[in-house]
Design a protein around this motif. Structure first.
Motif, PDB file in Angstrom:
ATOM      1  N   ASP A 174       0.876  -1.161   0.000  1.00  0.00           N
ATOM      2  CA  ASP A 174       0.000   0.000   0.000  1.00  0.00           C
ATOM      3  C   ASP A 174       0.913   1.210   0.000  1.00  0.00           C
ATOM      4  OD1 ASP A 174      -1.862   1.981   0.323  1.00  0.00           O
ATOM      5  OD2 ASP A 174      -2.880   1.071   2.036  1.00  0.00           O
ATOM      6  N   GLY A 175       1.091   1.824  -1.178  1.00  0.00           N
ATOM      7  CA  GLY A 175       2.070   2.895  -1.253  1.00  0.00           C
ATOM      8  C   GLY A 175       1.871   3.787  -2.455  1.00  0.00           C
ATOM      9  N   THR A 176       2.910   4.524  -2.804  1.00  0.00           N
ATOM     10  CA  THR A 176       2.799   5.560  -3.833  1.00  0.00           C
ATOM     11  C   THR A 176       3.880   5.454  -4.903  1.00  0.00           C
ATOM     12  OG1 THR A 176       4.109   7.074  -2.455  1.00  0.00           O
ATOM     13  CG2 THR A 176       1.698   7.198  -2.251  1.00  0.00           C
ATOM     14  N   ASN A 177       4.544   4.295  -5.013  1.00  0.00           N
ATOM     15  CA  ASN A 177       5.558   4.145  -6.053  1.00  0.00           C
ATOM     16  C   ASN A 177       4.904   4.330  -7.426  1.00  0.00           C
ATOM     17  OD1 ASN A 177       7.122   2.515  -8.159  1.00  0.00           O
ATOM     18  ND2 ASN A 177       8.559   2.516  -6.458  1.00  0.00           N
ATOM     19  N   LYS A 178       5.331   5.354  -8.148  1.00  0.00           N
ATOM     20  CA  LYS A 178       4.661   5.730  -9.393  1.00  0.00           C
ATOM     21  C   LYS A 178       4.737   4.636 -10.457  1.00  0.00           C
ATOM     22  CE  LYS A 178       5.041  10.735  -8.846  1.00  0.00           C
ATOM     23  NZ  LYS A 178       5.535  12.010  -9.441  1.00  0.00           N
ATOM     24  N   GLN A 201      -7.677   8.133 -24.883  1.00  0.00           N
ATOM     25  CA  GLN A 201      -6.632   9.148 -24.935  1.00  0.00           C
ATOM     26  C   GLN A 201      -6.710  10.036 -23.698  1.00  0.00           C
ATOM     27  OE1 GLN A 201      -4.258   9.099 -27.281  1.00  0.00           O
ATOM     28  NE2 GLN A 201      -5.261   7.290 -28.143  1.00  0.00           N
ATOM     29  N   ILE A 202      -6.114   9.584 -22.610  1.00  0.00           N
ATOM     30  CA  ILE A 202      -6.125  10.330 -21.353  1.00  0.00           C
ATOM     31  C   ILE A 202      -4.776  11.023 -21.184  1.00  0.00           C
ATOM     32  CG2 ILE A 202      -6.337  10.195 -18.842  1.00  0.00           C
ATOM     33  CD1 ILE A 202      -8.106   7.763 -19.194  1.00  0.00           C
ATOM     34  N   ASP A 203      -4.816  12.333 -21.086  1.00  0.00           N
ATOM     35  CA  ASP A 203      -3.597  13.116 -20.890  1.00  0.00           C
ATOM     36  C   ASP A 203      -3.337  13.335 -19.406  1.00  0.00           C
ATOM     37  OD1 ASP A 203      -3.212  13.460 -23.695  1.00  0.00           O
ATOM     38  OD2 ASP A 203      -4.680  15.094 -23.683  1.00  0.00           O
ATOM     39  N   ASN A 204      -2.059  13.511 -19.068  1.00  0.00           N
ATOM     40  CA  ASN A 204      -1.657  13.791 -17.684  1.00  0.00           C
ATOM     41  C   ASN A 204      -2.236  12.777 -16.693  1.00  0.00           C
ATOM     42  OD1 ASN A 204      -0.269  16.207 -18.486  1.00  0.00           O
ATOM     43  ND2 ASN A 204      -2.251  17.249 -18.571  1.00  0.00           N
ATOM     44  N   LEU A 205      -2.189  11.513 -17.074  1.00  0.00           N
ATOM     45  CA  LEU A 205      -2.694  10.470 -16.188  1.00  0.00           C
ATOM     46  C   LEU A 205      -1.873  10.443 -14.903  1.00  0.00           C
ATOM     47  CD1 LEU A 205      -4.603   7.980 -15.819  1.00  0.00           C
ATOM     48  CD2 LEU A 205      -2.706   6.602 -16.705  1.00  0.00           C
ATOM     49  N   ASN A 206      -2.570  10.487 -13.780  1.00  0.00           N
ATOM     50  CA  ASN A 206      -1.909  10.474 -12.476  1.00  0.00           C
ATOM     51  C   ASN A 206      -2.580   9.413 -11.603  1.00  0.00           C
ATOM     52  OD1 ASN A 206      -0.522  11.039 -10.109  1.00  0.00           O
ATOM     53  ND2 ASN A 206      -1.811  12.795  -9.594  1.00  0.00           N
ATOM     54  N   VAL A 207      -1.879   8.294 -11.391  1.00  0.00           N
ATOM     55  CA  VAL A 207      -2.404   7.258 -10.505  1.00  0.00           C
ATOM     56  C   VAL A 207      -2.058   7.692  -9.085  1.00  0.00           C
ATOM     57  CG1 VAL A 207      -2.511   4.807 -10.019  1.00  0.00           C
ATOM     58  CG2 VAL A 207      -1.955   5.573 -12.318  1.00  0.00           C
ATOM     59  N   LYS A 208      -3.054   8.213  -8.378  1.00  0.00           N
ATOM     60  CA  LYS A 208      -2.814   8.908  -7.116  1.00  0.00           C
ATOM     61  C   LYS A 208      -2.537   7.949  -5.962  1.00  0.00           C
ATOM     62  CE  LYS A 208      -5.429  12.494  -6.388  1.00  0.00           C
ATOM     63  NZ  LYS A 208      -6.634  13.324  -6.179  1.00  0.00           N
ATOM     64  N   ILE A 224      -6.963   0.918  -7.370  1.00  0.00           N
ATOM     65  CA  ILE A 224      -6.231   2.155  -7.643  1.00  0.00           C
ATOM     66  C   ILE A 224      -7.217   3.291  -7.876  1.00  0.00           C
ATOM     67  CG2 ILE A 224      -4.156   1.082  -8.621  1.00  0.00           C
ATOM     68  CD1 ILE A 224      -5.290   1.644 -11.381  1.00  0.00           C
ATOM     69  N   LYS A 225      -6.710   4.500  -7.667  1.00  0.00           N
ATOM     70  CA  LYS A 225      -7.454   5.711  -7.967  1.00  0.00           C
ATOM     71  C   LYS A 225      -6.580   6.577  -8.853  1.00  0.00           C
ATOM     72  CE  LYS A 225     -10.184   5.788  -3.709  1.00  0.00           C
ATOM     73  NZ  LYS A 225     -10.562   6.571  -2.507  1.00  0.00           N
ATOM     74  N   ALA A 226      -7.163   7.074  -9.942  1.00  0.00           N
ATOM     75  CA  ALA A 226      -6.384   7.855 -10.904  1.00  0.00           C
ATOM     76  C   ALA A 226      -7.202   9.038 -11.404  1.00  0.00           C
ATOM     77  CB  ALA A 226      -5.956   6.980 -12.079  1.00  0.00           C
ATOM     78  N   THR A 227      -6.488  10.033 -11.895  1.00  0.00           N
ATOM     79  CA  THR A 227      -7.125  11.188 -12.532  1.00  0.00           C
ATOM     80  C   THR A 227      -6.382  11.506 -13.823  1.00  0.00           C
ATOM     81  OG1 THR A 227      -5.753  12.783 -11.349  1.00  0.00           O
ATOM     82  CG2 THR A 227      -7.867  12.185 -10.333  1.00  0.00           C
ATOM     83  N   GLY A 228      -7.047  12.247 -14.693  1.00  0.00           N
ATOM     84  CA  GLY A 228      -6.424  12.674 -15.934  1.00  0.00           C
ATOM     85  C   GLY A 228      -7.345  13.637 -16.655  1.00  0.00           C
ATOM     86  N   ILE A 271     -10.937   8.055 -12.074  1.00  0.00           N
ATOM     87  CA  ILE A 271     -11.046   6.614 -12.308  1.00  0.00           C
ATOM     88  C   ILE A 271     -10.792   5.860 -11.009  1.00  0.00           C
ATOM     89  CG2 ILE A 271     -10.127   4.636 -13.601  1.00  0.00           C
ATOM     90  CD1 ILE A 271      -9.055   6.738 -15.647  1.00  0.00           C
ATOM     91  N   ASN A 272     -11.743   5.022 -10.625  1.00  0.00           N
ATOM     92  CA  ASN A 272     -11.560   4.087  -9.517  1.00  0.00           C
ATOM     93  C   ASN A 272     -11.624   2.675 -10.091  1.00  0.00           C
ATOM     94  OD1 ASN A 272     -11.414   6.117  -7.621  1.00  0.00           O
ATOM     95  ND2 ASN A 272     -13.564   6.004  -7.051  1.00  0.00           N
ATOM     96  N   MET A 273     -10.596   1.897  -9.863  1.00  0.00           N
ATOM     97  CA  MET A 273     -10.515   0.568 -10.468  1.00  0.00           C
ATOM     98  C   MET A 273     -10.229  -0.483  -9.391  1.00  0.00           C
ATOM     99  SD  MET A 273      -7.915  -0.681 -13.498  1.00  0.00           S
ATOM    100  CE  MET A 273      -8.552   0.526 -14.685  1.00  0.00           C
ATOM    101  N   ASN A 274     -10.990  -1.570  -9.452  1.00  0.00           N
ATOM    102  CA  ASN A 274     -10.777  -2.702  -8.557  1.00  0.00           C
ATOM    103  C   ASN A 274     -10.742  -3.979  -9.391  1.00  0.00           C
ATOM    104  OD1 ASN A 274     -11.260  -1.629  -5.551  1.00  0.00           O
ATOM    105  ND2 ASN A 274     -12.733  -0.622  -6.917  1.00  0.00           N
ATOM    106  N   GLN A 275      -9.776  -4.836  -9.108  1.00  0.00           N
ATOM    107  CA  GLN A 275      -9.652  -6.052  -9.906  1.00  0.00           C
ATOM    108  C   GLN A 275      -9.131  -7.208  -9.058  1.00  0.00           C
ATOM    109  OE1 GLN A 275      -8.258  -5.800 -14.000  1.00  0.00           O
ATOM    110  NE2 GLN A 275      -6.812  -7.469 -13.626  1.00  0.00           N
ATOM    111  N   THR A 276      -9.643  -8.396  -9.387  1.00  0.00           N
ATOM    112  CA  THR A 276      -9.123  -9.643  -8.831  1.00  0.00           C
ATOM    113  C   THR A 276      -8.765 -10.552  -9.993  1.00  0.00           C
ATOM    114  OG1 THR A 276     -10.446  -9.504  -6.818  1.00  0.00           O
ATOM    115  CG2 THR A 276      -9.632 -11.672  -7.428  1.00  0.00           C
TER     116      THR A 276
END
Length: 262
Positions: A164-168, A192-199, A221-225, A234-239
């Motif tokens: 659980d961390g922030t390694n880009k 085509q998402i610009d400036n994607l930031n997985v926060k 993960i939670k991301a913005t762009g 974007i909120n993404m959950n996967q198994t």
């Protein structure tokens, strides 16, 4: 006296069995050793299967849309790939389509069947699914991009690594892994998402009992762009379940052979 002899015999047998037991992931005391063993084991993998459940919610243009995808995949890590993909969308604006794909030696079969305008278009489709297959099945990249960068930052509990961390780099890899197993990959208007930031993000990786190969990966993960200067969240959950290592017979799924997705 007989009771003492019997007790001694039981204890002796117990020690013998313990010493002969397979030395699996549950015996590793830290993530470094677990990841090192994982790296050695994946070299011997020549086929495997996966199943994933992906749920992705986006906030875009004042609308919230939830996408769901169930993915099945098989690969021999050489020249055969099989996919079966079922998708759903909560918003009619973003249509989804179930499909089944089989690629063998650069020849593609699909359901629904596709009529290509030219040879180049067919090659582009094959390249697209081969790239998806690489995202799904490449365990070397899985190790180098997701595990190695944070091998000193994971916690280990039995057979499970937790991060659980922030390694880009790690978060970006998790996003790409989820993206390729979500309906987003088929949504041209969202691709085509610009400036994607997985926060932020986190994952749990559970290994199989007796050897260091993956069994289950769960991540969120939670991301913005931005898409054309409009913000997207974007909120993404996967198994993802991994199975049939070196036992996978790569053949088309029934939905393809029966042309179910017409």
């Amino acid at each position: 006296m007989k009771k003492l002899i019997l007790s001694t015999l039981v204890i002796t047998i117990t020690f013998i069995l313990a010493s002969c037991a397979p030395q699996g992931q549950s015996n590793f005391k830290n993530g470094n050793k677990a990841i090192e063993s994982f790296q050695k084991n994946i070299k011997d993998v020549d086929s495997h299967s996966i199943k994933s459940q992906n749920k992705t919610t986006i906030d875009f243009q004042d609308h919230k849309t939830t996408f769901n995808q169930t993915s099945h995949g098989r690969s021999n890590h050489h020249d055969k790939l099989a996919f079966n993909i079922e998708q759903k969308s909560s918003n009619k604006r973003f249509n989804t389509q179930n499909k089944s794909i089989f690629i063998q030696a650069n020849e593609l079969k699909s359901s629904p069947r596709v009529h290509y305008l030219n040879y180049e278009a067919q090659n582009a489709e094959i390249d697209h699914y081969q790239k998806i297959g690489q995202d799904w099945f490449d365990l070397t990249t899985f190790n180098q991009s997701m595990l190695k960068p944070i091998e000193n930052d994971v916690t280990i509990d039995g057979r499970t690594l937790t991060y659980d961390g922030t390694n880009k780099d790690v978060l970006k890899y998790l996003y790409q892994l989820g993206y390729s197993q979500s309906p987003l990959v088929d949504q041209q208007s969202l691709s085509q998402i610009d400036n994607l930031n997985v926060k932020s993000g986190k994952f749990k990786l559970t290994f199989k009992d007796n050897k260091t190969l993956p069994e289950k990966l769960t991540f969120s993960i939670k991301a913005t762009g931005y898409i054309k200067n409009e913000k997207i969240k974007i909120n993404m959950n996967q198994t993802t379940d991994f199975y049939n290592f070196n036992k996978t017979k790569v053949k088309p799924y029934d939905n393809l052979t029966k042309n179910k997705y017409k």
